[in-house]
Write an enzyme that holds these catalytic residues in place. Structure first.
Site, PDB file in Angstrom:
ATOM      1  N   GLY A  83       0.828  -1.196   0.000  1.00  0.00           N
ATOM      2  CA  GLY A  83       0.000   0.000   0.000  1.00  0.00           C
ATOM      3  C   GLY A  83       0.862   1.245   0.000  1.00  0.00           C
ATOM      4  O   GLY A  83       1.873   1.325  -0.704  1.00  0.00           O
ATOM      5  N   SER A 123       2.890  -7.181  -3.591  1.00  0.00           N
ATOM      6  CA  SER A 123       2.346  -5.883  -3.968  1.00  0.00           C
ATOM      7  C   SER A 123       3.456  -4.834  -3.870  1.00  0.00           C
ATOM      8  O   SER A 123       4.472  -4.957  -4.548  1.00  0.00           O
ATOM      9  CB  SER A 123       1.150  -5.541  -3.072  1.00  0.00           C
ATOM     10  OG  SER A 123       0.488  -4.390  -3.534  1.00  0.00           O
ATOM     11  N   ASP A 126     -11.487 -23.577 -18.945  1.00  0.00           N
ATOM     12  CA  ASP A 126     -11.146 -24.468 -17.837  1.00  0.00           C
ATOM     13  C   ASP A 126     -10.554 -25.792 -18.297  1.00  0.00           C
ATOM     14  O   ASP A 126      -9.518 -26.248 -17.796  1.00  0.00           O
ATOM     15  CB  ASP A 126     -12.408 -24.701 -16.985  1.00  0.00           C
ATOM     16  CG  ASP A 126     -12.139 -25.488 -15.716  1.00  0.00           C
ATOM     17  OD1 ASP A 126     -11.000 -25.915 -15.488  1.00  0.00           O
ATOM     18  OD2 ASP A 126     -13.098 -25.671 -14.928  1.00  0.00           O
ATOM     19  N   ASP A 148      -6.629 -27.543 -19.458  1.00  0.00           N
ATOM     20  CA  ASP A 148      -5.570 -28.187 -18.678  1.00  0.00           C
ATOM     21  C   ASP A 148      -5.862 -29.665 -18.443  1.00  0.00           C
ATOM     22  O   ASP A 148      -5.211 -30.311 -17.624  1.00  0.00           O
ATOM     23  CB  ASP A 148      -5.360 -27.469 -17.338  1.00  0.00           C
ATOM     24  CG  ASP A 148      -6.653 -27.361 -16.520  1.00  0.00           C
ATOM     25  OD1 ASP A 148      -7.584 -28.151 -16.773  1.00  0.00           O
ATOM     26  OD2 ASP A 148      -6.719 -26.485 -15.638  1.00  0.00           O
ATOM     27  N   ASP A 198     -12.248 -28.352 -13.646  1.00  0.00           N
ATOM     28  CA  ASP A 198     -12.197 -28.408 -12.176  1.00  0.00           C
ATOM     29  C   ASP A 198     -12.407 -27.043 -11.526  1.00  0.00           C
ATOM     30  O   ASP A 198     -12.167 -26.875 -10.329  1.00  0.00           O
ATOM     31  CB  ASP A 198     -10.859 -28.981 -11.715  1.00  0.00           C
ATOM     32  CG  ASP A 198      -9.670 -28.151 -12.183  1.00  0.00           C
ATOM     33  OD1 ASP A 198      -9.872 -27.220 -12.998  1.00  0.00           O
ATOM     34  OD2 ASP A 198      -8.545 -28.419 -11.739  1.00  0.00           O
ATOM     35  N   ASP A 220      -5.544 -11.051 -10.264  1.00  0.00           N
ATOM     36  CA  ASP A 220      -5.130  -9.844  -9.553  1.00  0.00           C
ATOM     37  C   ASP A 220      -5.714  -8.633 -10.280  1.00  0.00           C
ATOM     38  O   ASP A 220      -5.426  -8.411 -11.454  1.00  0.00           O
ATOM     39  CB  ASP A 220      -3.605  -9.754  -9.531  1.00  0.00           C
ATOM     40  CG  ASP A 220      -3.076  -8.645  -8.631  1.00  0.00           C
ATOM     41  OD1 ASP A 220      -3.711  -7.578  -8.555  1.00  0.00           O
ATOM     42  OD2 ASP A 220      -2.026  -8.853  -8.012  1.00  0.00           O
ATOM     43  N   HIS A 278      -5.446 -10.376  -5.423  1.00  0.00           N
ATOM     44  CA  HIS A 278      -4.228  -9.622  -5.128  1.00  0.00           C
ATOM     45  C   HIS A 278      -3.525 -10.175  -3.888  1.00  0.00           C
ATOM     46  O   HIS A 278      -3.956  -9.950  -2.762  1.00  0.00           O
ATOM     47  CB  HIS A 278      -4.561  -8.152  -4.935  1.00  0.00           C
ATOM     48  CG  HIS A 278      -3.356  -7.288  -4.750  1.00  0.00           C
ATOM     49  ND1 HIS A 278      -2.309  -7.275  -5.648  1.00  0.00           N
ATOM     50  CD2 HIS A 278      -3.012  -6.417  -3.767  1.00  0.00           C
ATOM     51  CE1 HIS A 278      -1.397  -6.430  -5.232  1.00  0.00           C
ATOM     52  NE2 HIS A 278      -1.784  -5.902  -4.092  1.00  0.00           N
TER      53      HIS A 278
END
Length: 568
Positions: free
Chosen positions: A136, A221, A300, A303, A307, A456, A495
């Protein structure tokens, strides 16, 4: 408390002492980067006689010799406190907590400033030093009994025997008002971290009579940006660095994107009775769940199994237009305005000439999680928005990232043609995306872990991937680059944590194994907490980029053993 004679760089000042606690009476020496501080042979043996730990702690604060620095210390006996003051769990060992203020002064704005730090020194020290990054606008001291925010699965490093330090980055308070003081800007960019690392290593050498054997940094961050800053400005300070969701372009690109996103969402938000927009209502939770389900339907299974996670991120090609209503807005579709806003946000900000100003965001089901909403839309039911794009990013933009600062700047008035230039001066000092070689860090033998959640909403995982690929291009390709730097993407993670993700993992142990055992992390074991709503107790391997977790074709989708890291 004491303020004593100057700390001379690359010099040794050893006070010869008699009976214990002599280690606490050592005069401090400067630590020129990873060279640490002092000479192990100069100090007395550790540990002290039984019962003398508390005396060693308090005397360290009274006798340490640091320039323009005040210290205080308190001893925490074993079995009296848990990490973070938790009510349950293992107790911490006995340790000394040193708090200090470096270079106290009055800024040009008339406010008091100092570089504050907290350093915890365990009685049973394992020879390792850990710097916990902030985040932050900083302005607070992180509890050094805890782990970093990118390593939710890590037991307390202090409890494991690490000496741990954190800093407030040179100012008090979590707003960006300190940006009015030029030195505070420099401290927040790099100086406070340099001074804290040097001071911490010196105090460690004084307390134990020897310097750290290995030094580590972990942050997410803003803490990720700090880790990257260390790898570039002070490349010999740490043996390994974990940079989670690294805010490498926070004072330029990511903040521009935040202003872009909030303006696009606000423009389609419904109005209240006075005609003001209610940002949080631009998308309902049901709308976001609709998008998340469509992303899963599209991406989805790439891969090997459906799931609820998009592991094969590079294969995901999603177009929100598939959700557009043919008529009026309904529960099973989005309005044309919503589809357009999503398309613009996920494509990333541009100026009027179409030039990209920051990376776009990857499509990931985690966009329906509370953490994504908290940044982008908020939850305020009124026209007073509480999205972090406004409460945090706009504050930093107006008071720190703009040169000169412009307190009170309206984020909805951001000009994407002219305002980015007002951020360039500070970006040159603060941002860390430009150095895509890390030559000195690699030559020092440093190891780097980049970790980023795919959903994020503030620092795009695409930007981290772009940086890593540029790094690889400068070091002969992925294979050569993985000798010192590896990147890990976390599907579903918001995030630094949260979202439908296996977001608990021990990156600190991964660093230790890489540095001290030569075991490079091909995978990092990750899990979801039992309290997670989407995939409780699920385990997954986080795979070193560009590999991803692919289903083997049999076995429980909740078990990491059913997956293998694959490049295709």
């Amino acid at each position: 408390m004491s303020t004593t004679r100057p700390l001379r760089q690359h010099a040794r000042h050893v006070l010869t002492c008699g009976a214990w606690p002599a280690a606490a009476l050592l005069a401090l020496a400067a630590c020129g980067g990873s060279d640490g501080a002092g000479d192990a042979a100069a100090g007395p043996a550790w540990p002290p006689a039984h019962g003398a730990y508390a005396a060693a702690c308090t005397q360290l604060a009274d006798t340490a010799r640091l320039e323009k620095t005040t210290l205080s210390a308190r001893y925490v006996a074993a079995g009296t406190r848990r990490p973070g003051g938790a009510a349950t769990g293992d107790f911490l060992p006995g340790h000394c907590v040193v708090t200090g203020s470096i270079n106290p002064r009055v800024g040009v704005d008339g406010k008091p400033y100092a570089i504050g730090f907290e350093l915890s020194l365990p009685d049973d020290w394992n020879g390792r030093f850990l710097f916990l990054g902030g985040g932050g606008n900083d302005g607070i001291l992180r509890d050094t009994s805890l782990s970093s925010s990118i390593s939710g699965g890590t037991p307390s490093p202090l409890g494991q025997g690490f000496a741990v330090v954190s800093t407030d980055a040179g100012h008090s308070g979590t707003t960006a008002s300190f940006g009015a003081d030029p030195q505070a800007r420099i401290d927040h960019a790099y100086n406070s971290y340099d001074r804290t690392a040097v001071t911490a290593k010196s105090l460690i050498a004084a307390h134990y009579g020897r310097k750290p054997e290995h030094s580590y940094f972990s942050g997410c961050s803003g803490g990720g940006r700090q880790g990257m800053m260390f790898s570039q400005r002070f490349p010999d300070y740490f043996d390994a660095i974990t940079a989670g969701a690294p805010a490498m372009r926070v004072s330029s690109g990511a903040t521009v994107a935040a202003m872009w996103n909030v303006s696009r969402f606000n423009a389609i938000a419904p109005r209240d009775e006075s005609g003001a927009r209610i940002l949080s209502k631009a998308f309902s939770n049901a709308d976001l769940n609709l998008v998340a389900e469509a992303v899963k339907s599209s991406c989805d299974a790439a891969d090997g199994v459906a799931d609820g996670m998009v592991n094969n991120t590079r294969a995901c090609r999603f177009d929100p237009a598939v959700l557009q209503c043919s008529g009026a807005k309904a529960a099973d579709c989005l309005s044309a305005e919503q589809v357009d806003a999503l398309g613009q946000v996920f494509a990333g900000p541009r100026n009027s000439e179409g030039q990209a100003l920051y990376a776009g965001q990857p499509w990931d089901p985690g966009l329906a999680a509370p953490g994504w909403r908290a940044w982008t839309l908020g939850s305020s039911p009124t026209a007073t928005p509480d999205a972090r794009y406004i409460t945090l990013m706009a504050d930093a933009l107006a008071n720190e990232f703009f040169t000169p600062p412009q307190p009170g700047f309206d984020p909805l008035g951001f000009n994407f043609d002219t305002d980015p230039a007002r951020m360039a001066a500070y970006s040159a000092m603060y941002d860390t995306y430009a150095d895509d070689r890390l030559t000195a860090f690699r030559q020092h033998g440093g190891k780097l872990l980049l970790i980023h959640g795919m959903s994020d909403p503030i620092f795009s995982a695409n930007d981290t991937v772009d940086y890593y690929e540029r790094l690889a291009a400068n070091h002969g390709g992925i294979a050569s680059t993985q000798e010192f730097a590896r990147a890990f993407l976390v599907p579903g993670m918001n995030h630094c944590s949260g979202g439908p993700a296996t977001d608990n993992f021990d990156s600190i142990q991964a660093m230790v194994d890489w540095v001290e055992k030569g075991i490079a992390p091909d995978t990092i074991a990750a899990r979801a907490l039992p309290t997670q709503a989407d995939h409780p107790n699920r385990t997954r391997p986080l795979c070193a980029y560009p590999r991803f977790a692919r289903y083997k074709g049999s076995g429980s989708v909740e078990d990491a053993g059913s997956f293998v890291c694959s490049a295709e």
